[in-house]
Structure formats: structure tokens, C-alpha cells
Design an enzyme around this catalytic site. Structure first.
Site, PDB file in Angstrom:
ATOM      1  CG  ASP A 101      -1.677   1.177   1.502  1.00 24.20           C
ATOM      2  OD1 ASP A 101      -2.688   1.344   0.823  1.00 24.20           O
ATOM      3  OD2 ASP A 101      -1.295   1.987   2.376  1.00 24.20           O
ATOM      4  CD  GLU A 144      -2.324   2.655  -3.338  1.00 21.06           C
ATOM      5  OE1 GLU A 144      -3.420   3.210  -3.541  1.00 21.06           O
ATOM      6  OE2 GLU A 144      -1.742   2.726  -2.238  1.00 21.06           O
TER       7      GLU A 144
END
Ligand code: GLC
Ligand code: MG
Length: 572
Positions: A227, A291
Site C-alpha cells: 500500500d 500501489e
């Protein structure tokens, strides 16, 4: 890895270039990865929030789509300030979602069904409720440098007696620095102030996150979506960022460029370090997908090198950030090449259409292009990532009121502007059927309201009718198992409003054509088709063309229609 592009269709022959020299493809290369947002997939206990048992009960549906892996947004212990992206215990499951045993059961059932399970690895920051933060606040031995602590110059008139260390902003707008009274310093937070950023110059942090990774790998997790990678590290000298030169208000994150708060050298180094650790688990092989929003050069660098590989792939978000509903076939061609021509031959491509942070595909491009978009992501070379519900062409629920709002970014913006930033519209419960709460929960009140269109737009309807988005999706997933799609060359072409590409492997040749325009088009695709005829394998629902055959030089595309066609010769 440059893919050929045909400028003039008529006379040019396509040069075949193999997309990947890899012979034995791994599961993450051949699978579609299906993102589940656990709060909104299926609620098993009637509290109005989706949970792990709910997911387990619906694995049959996921399997039936043909996808090979699920990626779960965070289910770890969390005060839920940012819907679980603020973790307070990296080694446990939040009771809202269930227990560790529930998770082990999900893992086992998924594996029994030959489905891989990928989790979210939230690395850039923690919740301020994690014990590490408190220890760092108190400068406890070994924890002193775990977060990004600093003070600007002494300034008697400033609120806390010191200036901010820099002008850095939070991605949710406003100053990125928050004062801590105990430590008498500011800490940096890329997102909410309840999410202090970890300091990747601290060996303690790196060791701890290694432990987290190993903990879940040892439990049998098949990989991670890492993330907020760009925000992992910040400039050590706290240099100010330059304004981007736009008309946004100065508190808006995009008002500044992000030279010193994104894509720092320590970030690339840490990703490579995690890749080494990940590669120690080879039975089965695990995946790290990243990401990574940002400029192409910075993003593709996350692939790393042959000697020092980075992530298995940084997410390709350009269909989200660059493709608009006004884009032309030429734009689409440019965006496809932006990825394909900037990666190296060994890099594995991927295509992301949406996620829990972005408007849904049917809302962005119109439902008429939903099948076309799925066709693109599923039939271009590489891994396809699908956000749950995109197979049904679910739409955003834009009627969510201020009172119903949950997303901290929207709450931060206040009642007048919340919809500009809110990600709640794409996070509403999955629409299973037309019963109470769309079959998502027995509770008529759910954490976010169900989109009222569930009465007709739901999975049950689409699985039982004959011409539906989900059936197109299943057919595409089946088609992409062929060598032409797994390993074939890519050649693209643009004819008017039509974007087309071929995928060729040995004798197997397919042509995919997408009409971005609102008028019917007859196009010459013969330069993409080795053989003189084309027969439809998969048709978008607005094309009504299943099994239709065309001479390759006169393929008929309906307005916004999309076709995947096999090249063949009537005489052979
Ligand atoms: C990631 C998540 C997003 C979250 C943000 C900050 O970008 O995808 O949902 O809000 O991190 O925690
Ligand atoms: Mg529940």
C-alpha cells in the site's frame, strides 16, 4: 518492451514480437486478481458490515468468475479511521471482520478451490494506536526513530513555539505535520493525522516489517499488495516542495509537486529488500504487487533490475488516471503504449481498471463501455486486476449524503465539498440479489447505503439472464487462458474511433476491437489478422455478435461495441 503500432492499417504487416520470453508462467501471471473490499462484500453476522465468514461463503462466486486469486483490502486490527488502512496490530484480525481462525478457514477453503489469497501490506504508516507509536512518542529505547519526527525553527508566535519542519501536505489535504505535546516535536503523516508515517531509515522499522511479511507468508498467504508505496520515505533534509503551478487552493495536496515526499531512493531499496525476502518463499511462489501512482519513469523503476528485482509489478493505473470518457481511440492507443513501451522485456505488464479509491468504470466511462474496458484489461498482455463488482458493471452510488459519509478524506473536506473527494460511492455493498440490502446483509441498515439500482443490477440477475456483463466477463476470463493471450505478441492499431489490437502466438491469432464512438463503424482490420476472416469469440452485450463472422477487411462494430475475434481461413 516496445509493442508494434500500425499507423496505416491497409498495407502494413504486423511484426510479431513475443511479449515475454518466460516459458513457465507463474500463477500471478496467468490469473486474474480480484480485489475484495471486505467491508462491502458479504456480511455473515447481520451487523451491516462485511466480514471474513461472508467472503468464505461467497468463494464459489469468485471461483465461478474464473479468476485465480483474491486480494483483500486490510482486515487487521484497526481503529478504522481510514477504513482499516490505519493498522494498530499487524499480527491480528479486527473483530469487526472475525477472528484469526475465520481467516485460516478462508485461506484453507480458498486454497482447496485453487484460489490464491493476497493481503494488503500497509507499510507507509501505522495507526497512532499501535504500541510502537506510543513508545516512539516516549523515546523508548529502540523506538526513538521509528516515525518521522522533527521541529522547524523556533518561532515564539507559532502555535507550538516552532514552525513546521517543511511545507509538506497530507494527501487528504492540509498540513502533513502534527504536533505531539509529549515529545515536543511534529510527526509527519502522509494521510490522516491518526496515521503517522514510519521512518524507513530506521533499521528497527525494517526488521519489524520483515517480521510482519514473514508472519503472513508462514501462515500461507500467497502475496501482498503493498500500500501507498510512493509515500514510504521522505527527504531526510525536509526540503520544501515547489508549487505545481495550478489553480488549486494551497491546502490541496496537488497544489504542490512531490519531489521530496514520494518515490525516494530508500523506498526503491526497501522494496527490493522485500522482494528478496519474498523470493525465499517459492512453494508456491508469492507475489508483491505495488500501489504506485506517479510519473511513468518513477513507476516502472519499481520493477527493479534483473540482478535486483523490485515488485513483481507496480500497478499500472494509467487507465484510471489518464483515460477519460472523452478519450479518443488515439488516446487509448497512447496509454497502452505508455506502459508497454516503457517496461523492459523481462517486466510483466498489468492493467488496473478500478479499486476502492476510484470512481467505478461504468460511472467513469458509461455502462455502454463496461464490457469494452473489461475486454481491454483482460486481453492485453499481462495480469488483470478487477475490483469486485466491475464484472457486473456496478455503478457508483452518488446519492450518499453528508450524514452517511464514512470516508475520512470526504469528512475532512466538510459538508459542502465532501462529494469531490468521497470514495464512499464506489465502496457501497456488493449487489448480490434483489432482496433486503441487496443480499449483502440481513440488516436493512448497512455501513454505507446500498446503491438503489440493486433491484435490477445484481449478480443473481446477471447470472441467470442470457446476455449480461458477468457472462461477458466469464467468457473473457476463459479466453485469456489461451496461449495467444498468455504469451502472444501485441500489435495495436487505430482506425477512426476504433482501437484494435492483435494477440498472436504460433498459429493462434486473435484481434480485439473497441469502438469508442457512438456510431456504427465498419473497419478494415486485415493488417492485424494473419488469416482473411474473423469470427467473434466474445462480444460486448451491446454488439449482439456472438459467433458472427466477418471478412477481416470489413468488421462491423456497433456504437461502443467491443469484439474479441479469432483469425481464421474458410479454406483451411
Ligand atoms: C491507500 C489506500 C487508500 C487509503 C490510503 C491512506 O492509498 O488504497 O484507501 O485511504 O492508502 O491510508
Ligand atoms: Mg459483519
Amino acid at each position: 518492451m516496445a509493442a508494434p503500432r500500425l499507423a496505416l492499417l491497409a498495407l502494413l504487416a504486423a511484426t510479431a514480437c513475443a511479449v515475454s520470453p518466460v516459458d513457465d508462467l507463474l500463477w500471478w501471471q496467468t490469473s486474474v486478481i480480484y480485489q475484495i473490499y471486505p467491508r462491502s462484500f458479504k456480511d455473515s453476522d447481520g451487523d451491516g458490515v462485511g466480514d471474513i465468514k461472508g467472503i468464505t461463503s461467497k468463494l464459489w462466486y469468485v471461483k465461478n468468475l474464473g479468476v485465480g486469486a483474491i486480494w483483500l483490502s486490510p482486515i487487521y486490527k484497526s481503529p478504522m479511521v481510514d477504513m482499516g488502512y490505519d493498522i494498530s496490530d499487524f499480527y491480528d484480525i479486527d473483530p469487526l471482520f472475525g477472528t484469526m481462525d475465520d481467516f485460516k478457514e478462508l485461506l484453507e477453503e480458498a486454497h482447496n478451490m485453487d484460489l490464491k489469497v493476497v493481503m494488503d501490506f500497509v507499510v507507509s504508516y501505522t495507526s497512532d494506536q499501535v504500541p510502537w507509536f506510543n513508545k516512539s512518542v516516549h523515546r523508548e529505547d529502540g523506538f526513538d526513530d521509528w516515525y518521522v519526527w522533527a521541529r522547524g525553527e523556533r518561532n515564539e508566535s507559532a502555535e507550538h513555539g516552532y514552525n513546521y519542519p517543511s511545507n509538506w501536505l497530507s494527501a487528504f489535504n492540509g498540513p502533513g505535520w502534527e504536533w505531539n505535546d509529549v515529545r515536543q516535536e511534529f510527526y509527519f503523516h502522509s494521510f490522516t493525522k491518526e496515521q503517522p508515517d514510519l521512518n524507513y531509515r530506521s533499521q528497527g522499522v525494517i526488521d519489524e516489517m520483515d517480521r510482519v511479511l514473514k508472519f503472513w507468508f508462514d501462515l500461507g498467504v500467497d502475496g501482498f499488495r503493498v500500500d501507498a508505496v510512493p509515500q514510504m520515505a521522505e527527504d531526510a533534509c525536509f526540503r520544501n516542495e515547489e508549487p505545481a503551478g495550478n489553480d488549486l487552493p494551497p491546502y490541496d495536496y496537488e497544489y504542490l509537486t512531490h519531489k521530496y515526499t514520494q518515490h525516494q531512493p530508500e523506498t526503491y531499496a526497501t522494496i527490493k529488500h522485500w522482494r528478496e525476502l519474498t523470493d525465499q518463499y517459492d512453494n508456491p511462489p508469492r507475489v508483491l504487487m505495488l500501489e504506485t501512482y506517479g510519473p511513468i519513469d518513477e513507476v516502472v523503476d519499481y520493477y527493479g533490475t534483473t540482478e535486483h528485482p523490485g515488485g513483481h509489478f507496480p500497478f499500472n493505473f494509467y487507465f484510471i488516471t489518464e483515460l477519460k470518457n472523452t478519450s479518443s481511440a488515439q488516446d487509448l492507443d497512447r496509454i497502452v503504449h505508455k506502459w508497454m513501451d516503457n517496461i523492459k522485456a523481462i517486466d510483466w505488464p498489468n492493467w488496473v481498471l478500478g479499486n476502492h479509491d476510484q470512481r467505478r468504470v461504468a460511472t467513469r466511462f458509461g455502462p455502454q463501455l463496461a464490457d469494452a474496458m473489461n475486454m481491454l484489461s483482460l486481453l492485453l498482455p499481462g495480469t488483470a486486476i478487477t475490483f469486485m463488482g466491475e464484472e457486473l458493471a456496478m455503478e457508483d452510488h452518488l446519492g450518499i449524503t453528508w450524514e452517511e459519509t464514512q470516508d475520512p478524506w470526504a469528512i475532512n473536506a466538510g459538508p459542502d465539498e465532501y462529494m469531490v473527494y468521497s470514495r464512499d460511492p464506489e465502496r457501497t455493498p456488493f449487489q448480490w440479489d434483489n432482496t433486503v440490502s441487496a443480499g449483502f446483509s440481513t440488516n436493512p441498515k448497512t455501513w454505507l447505503p446500498v446503491n438503489p439500482n440493486y433491484e435490477w443490477l445484481n449478480a443473481e440477475n446477471q447470472l441467470h439472464l442470457r446476455i449480461t456483463h458477468v457472462l461477458v466477463y466469464q467468457n473473457l476470463v476463459r479466453l485469456r487462458q489461451l496461449d495467444a493471450f498468455r504469451r502472444g505478441s501485441l500489435t495495436t492499431a487505430v482506425v477512426g474511433d476504433v482501437f484494435a489490437f492483435s494477440r498472436v502466438y504460433g498459429d493462434e491469432a486473435y484481434v480485439v476491437a473497441i469502438n469508442l464512438g457512438g456510431t456504427k463503424e465498419t473497419v478494415d482490420l486485415s493488417a492485424l489478422s494473419p488469416l482473411p476472416n474473423l469470427v467473434v469469440s466474445v462480444s460486448s452485450i451491446n454488439s449482439f455478435a456472438q459467433y458472427a463472422t466477418f471478412p477481416a477487411d470489413a468488421v462491423v462494430l456497433q456504437p461502443y461495441g467491443a469484439l474479441a475475434l479469432r483469425s481464421y481461413d474458410t479454406t483451411s
